[in-house]
Design an enzyme around this catalytic site. Structure first.
Site, short mmCIF file in Angstrom:
data_model
loop_
_atom_site.label_atom_id
_atom_site.label_comp_id
_atom_site.label_asym_id
_atom_site.label_seq_id
_atom_site.Cartn_x
_atom_site.Cartn_y
_atom_site.Cartn_z
N HIS A 1 -47.54 39.61 -21.59
CA HIS A 1 -48.48 39.36 -20.43
C HIS A 1 -48.60 37.92 -20.22
CE1 HIS A 1 -49.16 43.52 -18.93
NE2 HIS A 1 -48.34 43.18 -18.20
N CYS B 1 -26.10 39.18 -11.61
CA CYS B 1 -27.59 38.80 -11.70
C CYS B 1 -28.29 38.60 -12.81
CB CYS B 1 -28.15 39.77 -10.82
SG CYS B 1 -27.96 41.86 -11.48
C1 PEP Z 1 -29.14 42.27 -16.94
O1 PEP Z 1 -29.21 43.25 -17.84
O2 PEP Z 1 -28.60 41.45 -16.83
C2 PEP Z 1 -30.14 42.71 -15.57
C3 PEP Z 1 -30.29 41.85 -14.74
O3 PEP Z 1 -31.07 43.65 -15.83
P1 PEP Z 1 -32.57 43.56 -16.82
O4 PEP Z 1 -32.68 42.24 -17.24
O5 PEP Z 1 -33.74 44.13 -15.88
O6 PEP Z 1 -32.09 44.62 -17.90
#
Ligand code: PEP
Ligand code: MG
Length: 550
Positions: A196, A505
């Site tokens: 955190h 993403c």
């Molecule tokens: C990823 O795995 O690239 C993603 C965007 O999801 P997270 O980081 O939440 O696992």
């Protein structure tokens, strides 16, 4: 004349980027009593009734202190402190402590032992998330012990202007008490990138290194030092050469920040004028308050795990309210909301499996949602209702087989039919998948998905067989490895062949250095960390397509 001390470099892990030239300040050495959980308190034990009353009063005082702290903090910080408040109301934790007091233990001893047991349990596992929560427990332990000793909260400690604070660990509430307007940054021996304190530092732009590899006794208070929270190094007795180099990096950082701030409001276009979609990732809707939707093309990923932080999964109305708020912020721009991605590095009490032997290869993401249709259906209903109010896309995490998508679609269809029968306003959201599992990347064309989004954080760890939360394997987290690139290219080709959208993403899209590589792979939609929007737009501006090379 004494020789100047030789420069010494101490390794650590960068948790929140930045550079500071300053002097060492030792946490605990600058204000009375320090702030270590478990410090000795001078209080005599009384009768059982007196001890019970003392403990009740100390718990009440701790609650009041937390109340006062929460009032002055933002939503994210408040949530962390609320976790501690919830513990102070948790009968499972408190009842055995009061029983021990009833049986003759001192209030201090009973509290100390019970909290130590809990902390050891949290720390004992391999799980980085739970270890990080152990710091919250230690924080709470110290707060109640101080209250029992009749000490108050020591408030914002005065530390030298621009100092580099070094500490064993910093609890979240201690972090929030410190005056970061004055302090330059911090370096702590404990912590991890997902603790955190690291999250708070990143959100506030305070340079921080965790996992500092040095005994604190070797760090003399007031010694000149450089905190390099870009590379993850604390440099003691920096030479003139190092100082000059760091100065120019600080200057370059400031110029980069200014250029990025300017680029923020501009269109996301390449050097050749090609428009690229740049959306943002949202981990907590509180972040939207400080952002303008005009600066992005919408939201490419909303992680919904934050909704599931309480003891019970959130009900339909609570979820709907949050999804509506996000859509309202976007003002008609597309919003992608990911269904619960519990498990792996994101345990959710009551949903994800406890003590799974290999959580990243276990029941996580969509696998878990399909195993808990009672939780999944509530989320799908809330999403379908929100879809009546804006261009909402629903994204499924950790998909491996087309049959899993088909099962999720069946559940969505059932939920839509239910809402129609109930006469409740709803819409049909587009249903897409994340490409995070190599099997899904290699067979992307087989999925009847309405869109794809590449989750490079997980894709890289599965391709390289190197857990994303293991610092010892940082050298294998090669996002630009040819095997990763090959899978991205194949996924893009599969999406094009099916005529559906594909974006990326994962954190790769937020790194200006890898943006050109992603464009070379054919991607034209990137969803990035909000703080990186300006820098990503700058990187796009410098991009010339492969074919247009020199
Ligand atoms: C990823 O795995 O690239 C993603 C965007 O999801 P997270 O980081 O939440 O696992
Ligand atoms: Mg992922």
């Amino acid at each position: 004349m004494a020789e100047p001390a030789a420069e010494q470099v101490i390794a650590g892990i960068p948790a929140a980027e930045g550079l500071v030239i300053g002097r060492i300040a030792r946490e605990g050495g600058t204000h009375p009593g320090g702030h270590q959980a478990g410090h000795q308190v001078g209080r005599r034990a009384g009768s059982s009734a007196e001890e019970r009353a003392a403990l009740l009063a100390a718990v009440a005082q701790a609650k009041a202190e937390l109340d006062a702290l929460i009032a002055g903090e933002d939503e994210l910080a408040a949530e962390i402190l609320e976790f501690q408040q919830a513990l102070l109301e948790d009968d499972d934790l408190l009842a055995p402590i009061f029983d021990a007091v009833q049986a003759g233990a001192s209030a201090q001893g009973a509290w100390d032992q019970a909290l130590d047991r809990e902390i050891a349990e949290y720390r004992g596992g391999e799980d980085e998330y739970l270890s990080a929560r152990a710091a919250d427990l230690a924080d709470l332990k110290g707060r109640v012990l101080r209250a029992l000793a009749g000490e108050g909260d020591d408030g914002k400690a005065a530390l030298a202007e621009g100092a580099i604070l070094v500490a064993e660990d910093l609890t979240p509430s201690r972090f929030l008490e410190l005056d970061w307007q004055r302090l330059g940054g911090g370096a702590i021996r404990g912590g991890s990138k997902t603790s955190h304190v690291a999250i708070l530092a990143r959100a506030r732009g305070i340079p921080l290194i965790v996992g500092l590899e040095v005994e604190l006794d070797r760090l003399a208070p007031d010694a000149p030092a450089v905190l390099d929270a870009e590379a993850g190094r604390l440099i003691l007795a920096p030479s003139d050469g190092t100082l000059a180099q760091v100065q120019s990096r600080i200057q370059a950082r400031a110029e980069g920040d200014a250029a990025a701030a300017e680029a923020l409001a501009e269109d996301a276009v390449t050097a050749e004028g090609e428009r690229v979609q740049v959306l943002i990732n949202v981990d907590d809707p509180a972040i939207l308050d400080g952002l303008s939707p005009a600066h992005c093309d919408g939201i490419g990923l909303t992680r919904t795990e934050f909704l599931f932080a309480g003891e019970e999964p959130p009900d339909e109305a609570a979820q709907l309210a949050v999804y509506r708020r996000i859509l309202a912020w976007a003002g008609g721009k597309p919003v992608t909301i990911r269904t619960l991605d519990a498990g792996g590095d994101k345990p959710i009490p009551g949903v994800s499996r406890e003590a799974e032997p290999n959580p990243f290869l276990g029941q996580r993401g969509l696998r878990l949602s399909l195993a808990h249709p009672e939780v999944f259906r509530v989320q799908l209903r809330a999403l379908a209702r929100a879809a009546a109010e804006g261009p909402l896309k629903v994204m499924l995490p950790m998909v491996t087989l087309p049959a899993e998508l088909a099962q999720a679609r069946r559940l969505l269809d059932e939920v839509l039919a239910e809402l129609a029968a109930e006469g409740v306003a709803h819409g049909r959201p587009a249903l897409g998948i994340m490409i995070e599992v190599p099997a899904a990347a290699l067979t992307a064309g087989d999925f009847a998905a309405d869109f794809y989004s590449i989750g490079s954080n997980d894709l890289v760890q599965y391709v390289m067989a190197a857990a994303r939360d293991n610092p010892a394997l940082a050298g294998l987290a090669l996002a630009d490895h040819p095997a990763v690139i090959e899978l991205i290219q194949r996924s893009v080709a599969a999406a094009r062949a099916r005529g559906v959208e594909i974006g990326l993403c994962g954190d790769l899209a937020s790194d200006p250095a890898t943006v050109p590589l992603l464009l070379d792979c054919g991607l034209r939609s990137l969803s990035v960390a909000p703080a990186q929007l300006g820098r990503v737009k700058l990187a796009l501006r410098g991009y010339r397509g492969k074919a247009a090379g020199p």
